[in-house]
Design a protein around this motif. Structure first.
Motif, PDB file in Angstrom:
ATOM      1  N   VAL A 141       0.925  -1.209   0.048  1.00  0.00           N
ATOM      2  CA  VAL A 141       0.115  -0.105   0.039  1.00  0.00           C
ATOM      3  C   VAL A 141       0.839   1.289   0.012  1.00  0.00           C
ATOM      4  O   VAL A 141       2.050   1.407   0.551  1.00  0.00           O
ATOM      5  N   PRO A 142       0.416   2.440  -0.874  1.00  0.00           N
ATOM      6  CA  PRO A 142       1.251   3.648  -0.825  1.00  0.00           C
ATOM      7  C   PRO A 142       1.353   4.027   0.887  1.00  0.00           C
ATOM      8  O   PRO A 142       0.709   3.871   1.600  1.00  0.00           O
ATOM      9  N   GLY A 143       2.477   4.806   0.940  1.00  0.00           N
ATOM     10  CA  GLY A 143       3.064   5.295   2.039  1.00  0.00           C
ATOM     11  C   GLY A 143       2.100   5.838   3.018  1.00  0.00           C
ATOM     12  O   GLY A 143       2.109   5.525   4.164  1.00  0.00           O
ATOM     13  N   ALA A 144       1.469   6.764   2.435  1.00  0.00           N
ATOM     14  CA  ALA A 144       0.587   7.738   3.312  1.00  0.00           C
ATOM     15  C   ALA A 144      -0.843   6.737   3.753  1.00  0.00           C
ATOM     16  O   ALA A 144      -1.261   7.112   4.959  1.00  0.00           O
ATOM     17  N   LEU A 145      -1.098   5.860   3.065  1.00  0.00           N
ATOM     18  CA  LEU A 145      -1.960   4.928   3.340  1.00  0.00           C
ATOM     19  C   LEU A 145      -1.500   3.709   4.591  1.00  0.00           C
ATOM     20  O   LEU A 145      -2.081   3.161   5.269  1.00  0.00           O
ATOM     21  N   ALA A 146      -0.063   3.210   4.121  1.00  0.00           N
ATOM     22  CA  ALA A 146       0.512   2.301   5.102  1.00  0.00           C
ATOM     23  C   ALA A 146       0.882   2.399   6.229  1.00  0.00           C
ATOM     24  O   ALA A 146       0.758   1.946   7.286  1.00  0.00           O
ATOM     25  N   ARG A 147       1.232   3.698   6.482  1.00  0.00           N
ATOM     26  CA  ARG A 147       1.707   4.340   7.787  1.00  0.00           C
ATOM     27  C   ARG A 147       0.849   4.122   8.913  1.00  0.00           C
ATOM     28  O   ARG A 147       1.132   3.679   9.991  1.00  0.00           O
ATOM     29  N   PRO A 148      -0.410   4.427   8.707  1.00  0.00           N
ATOM     30  CA  PRO A 148      -1.181   4.303   9.858  1.00  0.00           C
ATOM     31  C   PRO A 148      -1.634   2.972  10.030  1.00  0.00           C
ATOM     32  O   PRO A 148      -1.640   2.507  11.346  1.00  0.00           O
ATOM     33  N   LEU A 149      -1.584   1.995   9.157  1.00  0.00           N
ATOM     34  CA  LEU A 149      -1.677   0.465   9.196  1.00  0.00           C
ATOM     35  C   LEU A 149      -0.504  -0.119  10.165  1.00  0.00           C
ATOM     36  O   LEU A 149      -0.770  -0.794  10.899  1.00  0.00           O
ATOM     37  N   LEU A 260      -7.056   9.228   7.895  1.00  0.00           N
ATOM     38  CA  LEU A 260      -5.665   8.841   8.511  1.00  0.00           C
ATOM     39  C   LEU A 260      -4.655   9.428   7.665  1.00  0.00           C
ATOM     40  O   LEU A 260      -3.633   9.977   7.985  1.00  0.00           O
ATOM     41  N   ALA A 261      -4.660   8.973   6.374  1.00  0.00           N
ATOM     42  CA  ALA A 261      -3.631   9.296   5.272  1.00  0.00           C
ATOM     43  C   ALA A 261      -3.571  10.718   5.297  1.00  0.00           C
ATOM     44  O   ALA A 261      -2.466  11.347   5.148  1.00  0.00           O
ATOM     45  N   ALA A 262      -4.800  11.467   5.067  1.00  0.00           N
ATOM     46  CA  ALA A 262      -4.572  13.067   5.099  1.00  0.00           C
ATOM     47  C   ALA A 262      -3.922  13.652   6.266  1.00  0.00           C
ATOM     48  O   ALA A 262      -3.153  14.565   6.287  1.00  0.00           O
ATOM     49  N   GLU A 263      -4.411  13.104   7.273  1.00  0.00           N
ATOM     50  CA  GLU A 263      -3.584  13.570   8.772  1.00  0.00           C
ATOM     51  C   GLU A 263      -2.108  13.333   8.509  1.00  0.00           C
ATOM     52  O   GLU A 263      -1.342  14.154   9.201  1.00  0.00           O
ATOM     53  N   GLU A 264      -1.758  12.062   8.085  1.00  0.00           N
ATOM     54  CA  GLU A 264      -0.241  11.699   7.960  1.00  0.00           C
ATOM     55  C   GLU A 264       0.281  12.708   7.187  1.00  0.00           C
ATOM     56  O   GLU A 264       1.499  13.116   7.245  1.00  0.00           O
ATOM     57  N   VAL A 265      -0.396  13.003   6.123  1.00  0.00           N
ATOM     58  CA  VAL A 265       0.360  14.076   4.864  1.00  0.00           C
ATOM     59  C   VAL A 265       0.558  15.407   5.617  1.00  0.00           C
ATOM     60  O   VAL A 265       1.661  15.947   5.522  1.00  0.00           O
ATOM     61  N   GLN A 266      -0.470  15.779   6.475  1.00  0.00           N
ATOM     62  CA  GLN A 266      -0.261  17.099   7.133  1.00  0.00           C
ATOM     63  C   GLN A 266       0.856  17.222   8.043  1.00  0.00           C
ATOM     64  O   GLN A 266       1.664  18.245   8.071  1.00  0.00           O
ATOM     65  N   HIS A 267       0.811  16.082   8.658  1.00  0.00           N
ATOM     66  CA  HIS A 267       2.113  15.992   9.896  1.00  0.00           C
ATOM     67  C   HIS A 267       3.182  16.069   8.868  1.00  0.00           C
ATOM     68  O   HIS A 267       4.280  16.604   9.732  1.00  0.00           O
ATOM     69  N   ARG A 268       3.327  15.261   7.908  1.00  0.00           N
ATOM     70  CA  ARG A 268       4.722  15.222   7.521  1.00  0.00           C
ATOM     71  C   ARG A 268       5.248  16.746   6.784  1.00  0.00           C
ATOM     72  O   ARG A 268       6.119  16.966   6.801  1.00  0.00           O
ATOM     73  N   ALA A 269       4.026  17.178   6.219  1.00  0.00           N
ATOM     74  CA  ALA A 269       4.550  18.591   5.851  1.00  0.00           C
ATOM     75  C   ALA A 269       4.997  19.582   6.565  1.00  0.00           C
ATOM     76  O   ALA A 269       5.670  20.354   6.502  1.00  0.00           O
ATOM     77  N   GLY A 271       6.535  18.661   9.493  1.00  0.00           N
ATOM     78  CA  GLY A 271       7.640  18.116  10.118  1.00  0.00           C
ATOM     79  C   GLY A 271       7.249  17.562  11.469  1.00  0.00           C
ATOM     80  O   GLY A 271       8.118  17.340  12.437  1.00  0.00           O
ATOM     81  N   THR A 272       6.009  17.186  11.877  1.00  0.00           N
ATOM     82  CA  THR A 272       5.701  16.702  13.129  1.00  0.00           C
ATOM     83  C   THR A 272       5.144  15.334  13.401  1.00  0.00           C
ATOM     84  O   THR A 272       4.202  14.902  13.851  1.00  0.00           O
ATOM     85  N   SER A 273       5.565  14.432  12.195  1.00  0.00           N
ATOM     86  CA  SER A 273       4.997  12.956  12.104  1.00  0.00           C
ATOM     87  C   SER A 273       5.250  12.220  13.466  1.00  0.00           C
ATOM     88  O   SER A 273       4.627  11.250  13.880  1.00  0.00           O
ATOM     89  N   ALA A 274       6.553  12.807  13.978  1.00  0.00           N
ATOM     90  CA  ALA A 274       6.839  12.129  15.446  1.00  0.00           C
ATOM     91  C   ALA A 274       5.563  12.119  16.282  1.00  0.00           C
ATOM     92  O   ALA A 274       5.684  11.251  17.266  1.00  0.00           O
ATOM     93  N   ARG A 275       4.832  12.990  16.406  1.00  0.00           N
ATOM     94  CA  ARG A 275       3.680  13.315  17.282  1.00  0.00           C
ATOM     95  C   ARG A 275       2.727  12.266  17.138  1.00  0.00           C
ATOM     96  O   ARG A 275       2.030  11.598  17.993  1.00  0.00           O
ATOM     97  N   LEU A 276       2.693  11.566  16.045  1.00  0.00           N
ATOM     98  CA  LEU A 276       1.566  10.447  15.513  1.00  0.00           C
ATOM     99  C   LEU A 276       2.235   9.273  16.138  1.00  0.00           C
ATOM    100  O   LEU A 276       1.335   8.469  16.977  1.00  0.00           O
ATOM    101  N   ASP A 277       3.416   9.021  15.939  1.00  0.00           N
ATOM    102  CA  ASP A 277       4.172   7.859  16.750  1.00  0.00           C
ATOM    103  C   ASP A 277       4.050   7.927  18.296  1.00  0.00           C
ATOM    104  O   ASP A 277       3.835   6.995  18.962  1.00  0.00           O
ATOM    105  N   LEU A 278       4.302   9.096  18.652  1.00  0.00           N
ATOM    106  CA  LEU A 278       4.378   9.425  20.212  1.00  0.00           C
ATOM    107  C   LEU A 278       2.897   9.179  20.671  1.00  0.00           C
ATOM    108  O   LEU A 278       2.692   8.449  21.851  1.00  0.00           O
ATOM    109  N   GLY A 279       2.010   9.714  20.061  1.00  0.00           N
ATOM    110  CA  GLY A 279       0.499   9.260  20.518  1.00  0.00           C
ATOM    111  C   GLY A 279       0.163   7.851  20.519  1.00  0.00           C
ATOM    112  O   GLY A 279      -0.556   7.449  21.309  1.00  0.00           O
ATOM    113  N   ALA A 280       0.484   7.418  19.478  1.00  0.00           N
ATOM    114  CA  ALA A 280       0.182   5.789  19.421  1.00  0.00           C
ATOM    115  C   ALA A 280       1.008   5.147  20.704  1.00  0.00           C
ATOM    116  O   ALA A 280       0.274   4.069  21.261  1.00  0.00           O
TER     117      ALA A 280
END
Length: 302
Positions: A141-149, A260-269, A271-280
């Motif tokens: 699956v493409p990255g933005a969709l794969a990362r939440p899974l 979730l993918a849209a949220e992923e893209v926004q965080h990457r733009a 530079g706050t993607s680490a927050r998603l991992d931290l939240g998980a």
């Protein structure tokens, strides 16, 4: 692990992986658990197995796993039947289907898995558990969709690791490694092992049991007995059954996954993607902290 007269009573709980999808034999399915059962011979330790010649070599195996099962199904449907079987060995490998639903909640998953593990161990069973690769990676699956899974599967695996230690399980690390990337291990759907993959899982579980002194039977062979599916057969499966499988999962998951993918893209733009991992990670910690204390710990405190 042994019952009366030294017989091994092995119950397998879970989803399509344990049911045996990807390893057809005749008109049915076999799978890693069935292959493992063939090598579960009790130790010749002078115990109950001496009551009759060959009595210690009996293996009673029941596969309660059902394709599509989630942790709720294992707790509410499979566990009662498994407890009635009174196993000395029980495998609990489940959770991937939970990650593919819009209802995914790591608190609920942790609670259900804890209840299953507690009931089986209190009934005298040694547990077999495994952490698994995430479905997004396996499906390409493409990255933005794969990362939440992937984040969801990592959360499930983290819970399984903790529960495995809590209940003294024999745990197989199967979330990564060469077997994940070797296409020869996998069936056409890229989510279920083929015969070779099922045999590898069985052999790895057997090696862990043997190292712990819990079996002396022959290790399952790793080489397939049946020829691998042809490329045309794989394409046909993907165009028929595979398409139906994806459609059923996407009807439930796709709207949420797109969000979730849209949220992923926004965080990457930002530079706050680490927050998603931290939240998980925080969600997993909270889910584990909310679990009741093991019965043994409660007894010790009394």
């Amino acid at each position: 692990m042994t019952g009366r007269y030294g017989a091994v009573r092995f119950a397998a709980l879970g989803d399509s992986l344990t049911e045996g999808v990807g390893d057809p034999v005749g008109s049915g399915l076999r799978g890693w658990a069935s292959l493992l059962a063939d090598g579960l011979v009790p130790r010749g330790d002078g115990g109950e197995g001496e009551e009759g010649e060959g009595a210690g070599n009996a293996v009673e195996f029941r596969n309660f796993a059902v394709s599509g099962a989630q942790t709720r199904d294992v707790l509410e449907k499979q566990l009662p039947a498994a407890l009635a079987f009174r196993p000395g060995l029980a495998s609990v490998v489940v959770g991937v289907n939970d990650t593919l639903r819009c209802t995914f909640d790591i608190h609920e998953v942790a609670g259900r898995l804890d209840a299953v593990c507690a009931a089986l161990t209190e009934g005298g069973a040694l547990l077999l558990t495994a952490c698994l690769p995430d479905p997004g990676t396996m499906l390409g699956v493409p990255g933005a969709l794969a990362r939440p899974l992937a984040r969801r599967q990592r959360a499930v695996n983290a819970v399984v690791h903790v529960l495995s230690e809590r209940y003294g399980a024999i745990h197989l690390h199967a979330a990564e490694g060469d077997w994940v990337t070797d296409r020869a291990m996998w069936s056409a759907d890229r989510l279920h092992p083929g015969e070779r993959g099922h045999r590898v899982l069985a052999a790895r579980f057997h090696a862990l049991l043997a190292a712990a002194g819990r079996t002396s039977g022959p290790a399952p062979g790793r080489e397939p007995e049946q020829p691998a599916p042809t490329r045309s057969a794989s394409v046909l499966w993907l165009a028929t059954a595979g398409t139906g499988w994806v459609a059923r999962r996407c009807t439930d998951l796709l709207p949420q996954l797109l969000r979730l993918a849209a949220e992923e893209v926004q965080h990457r733009a930002r530079g706050t993607s680490a927050r998603l991992d931290l939240g998980a990670s925080h969600a997993v910690a909270a889910a584990l902290a909310a679990l009741p204390a093991p019965a043994s710990a409660e007894a010790g405190a009394a």
